[in-house]
Enzyme design. Structure first.
Site, PDB file in Angstrom:
ATOM      1  N   SER A 171     -10.791  26.497  26.440  1.00 19.49           N
ATOM      2  CA  SER A 171     -11.302  26.079  25.135  1.00 19.49           C
ATOM      3  C   SER A 171     -12.788  26.380  25.058  1.00 19.49           C
ATOM      4  O   SER A 171     -13.490  26.316  26.082  1.00 19.49           O
ATOM      5  CB  SER A 171     -11.087  24.577  24.941  1.00 19.49           C
ATOM      6  OG  SER A 171     -11.729  24.147  23.757  1.00 19.49           O
ATOM      7  N   TYR A 198     -12.088  16.050  27.997  1.00 20.75           N
ATOM      8  CA  TYR A 198     -11.242  17.223  27.712  1.00 20.75           C
ATOM      9  C   TYR A 198     -12.060  18.494  27.936  1.00 20.75           C
ATOM     10  O   TYR A 198     -11.582  19.456  28.556  1.00 20.75           O
ATOM     11  CB  TYR A 198     -10.743  17.129  26.267  1.00 20.75           C
ATOM     12  CG  TYR A 198     -10.122  18.390  25.704  1.00 20.75           C
ATOM     13  CD1 TYR A 198      -8.800  18.730  25.987  1.00 20.75           C
ATOM     14  CD2 TYR A 198     -10.855  19.226  24.850  1.00 20.75           C
ATOM     15  CE1 TYR A 198      -8.227  19.883  25.450  1.00 20.75           C
ATOM     16  CE2 TYR A 198     -10.295  20.373  24.304  1.00 20.75           C
ATOM     17  CZ  TYR A 198      -8.977  20.695  24.611  1.00 20.75           C
ATOM     18  OH  TYR A 198      -8.417  21.838  24.072  1.00 20.75           O
TER      19      TYR A 198
END
Ligand code: NAP
Length: 242
Positions: A137, A151
């Site tokens: 990501s 995350y």
């Protein structure tokens, strides 16, 4: 012989778009998902419609026994040539101080431990010419303050995993790369409590809009393909300039 590829999290979003694209490119597929049988069945039907062989397997990637089952299913299709490590979760968006231990452990379990377990099963089977793509990501370098720092940290670990695996398995002819999507229009944002995030975030994305799952799938398919034969250890940002 056709390429045989395992895709985790193939029931929807980026994984489903990748499944449809790889099927069109001639891959036989194992479609992993966690619990949404109906969604996985829809993707499976689309893959079968292209004439490719495929199975859908419910397997939690945080569980070593279930991961083993996923790869045993691949063995039935032929020698494994590809893995798309994609199954990932966030937790509710919010301040760092509100993060619960349960959410923290779940994010690390799926996004890091799950990727490691799947990569281990894959490289044990892979031979010269095989490839892995890890879905990271843009959060890995942005840090996601006020949203989900844990995350982002797990995704940074994905990037490190990619570099390490690329170096360790390059002598075996196995390539390992990552894609780092920005804000992509999938259900993951609803799960984290902000379903309209792709629209509300558009103003801060240099290209002025959220990405579509197939725009990430295109990058994944290229990294898996022989066209990317000299690319390994790369993290390809597909984030609209974020
Ligand atoms: P999504 O739409 O929420 O889909 C997630 C998929 O993963 C579903 O098929 C789900 O299965 C499966 N899954 C979730 N937990 C699992 C587990 N423990 N074991 C096995 N399968 C599991 O997600 P997405 O947005 O496409 O995201 C895919 C990847 O891209 C993730 O790694 C995510 O972190 C990354 N990413 C996404 C974005 C974005 O903006 N969308 C941005 C950057 C990175 P069920 O449906 O059965 O639960």
């Amino acid at each position: 012989m056709n390429p045989v590829t395992v895709i985790t999290g193939a029931g929807r979003g980026i994984g489903a778009a990748t499944a449809r694209r790889l099927a069109t490119a001639g891959h036989d597929l194992v479609l992993g998902y966690r619990s949404d049988h109906a969604a996985a069945a829809t993707v499976l039907a689309d893959v079968h419609a292209t004439g490719r062989r495929a199975v859908a397997i419910a397997a939690d990637t945080g569980d070593p026994d279930q991961v083993q089952r996923l790869f045993t299913a691949a063995d039935d299709l032929g020698p494994l040539t590809g893995l798309v490590n994609n199954a990932g979760v966030t937790s509710p968006i919010g301040p760092f101080t509100d993060l619960t231990v349960t959410d923290l452990r779940r994010v690390v379990d799926v996004n890091l431990i799950g990727y490691v377990l799947c990569a281990q099963q894959a490289v044990r089977r892979m031979r010269d010419g095989a490839a892995i793509v890890n879905v990271s990501s843009a959060a890995a370098t942005l840090g996601s303050p006020g949203e989900y720092i844990h995350y982002a940290a797990a995704k940074a670990a994905t990037d490190t995993l990619t570099v390490g695996l690329a170096k360790e398995f390059a002598p075996h002819g196995i390539r390992v790369n990552a894609v780092a999507p920005g804000i992509i229009r999938t259900d993951i944002h609803a799960v984290s409590g902000v379903p309209d995030r792709p629209d509300t975030a558009a103003g801060r994305i240099p290209l002025g809009r959220a990405g579509e799952p197939d725009e990430v799938a295109a990058a994944i398919a290229w990294l898996l393909s022989p066209e990317a034969s000299y690319t390994t250890g790369a993290v390809l940002r597909t984030a609209g300039g974020l």
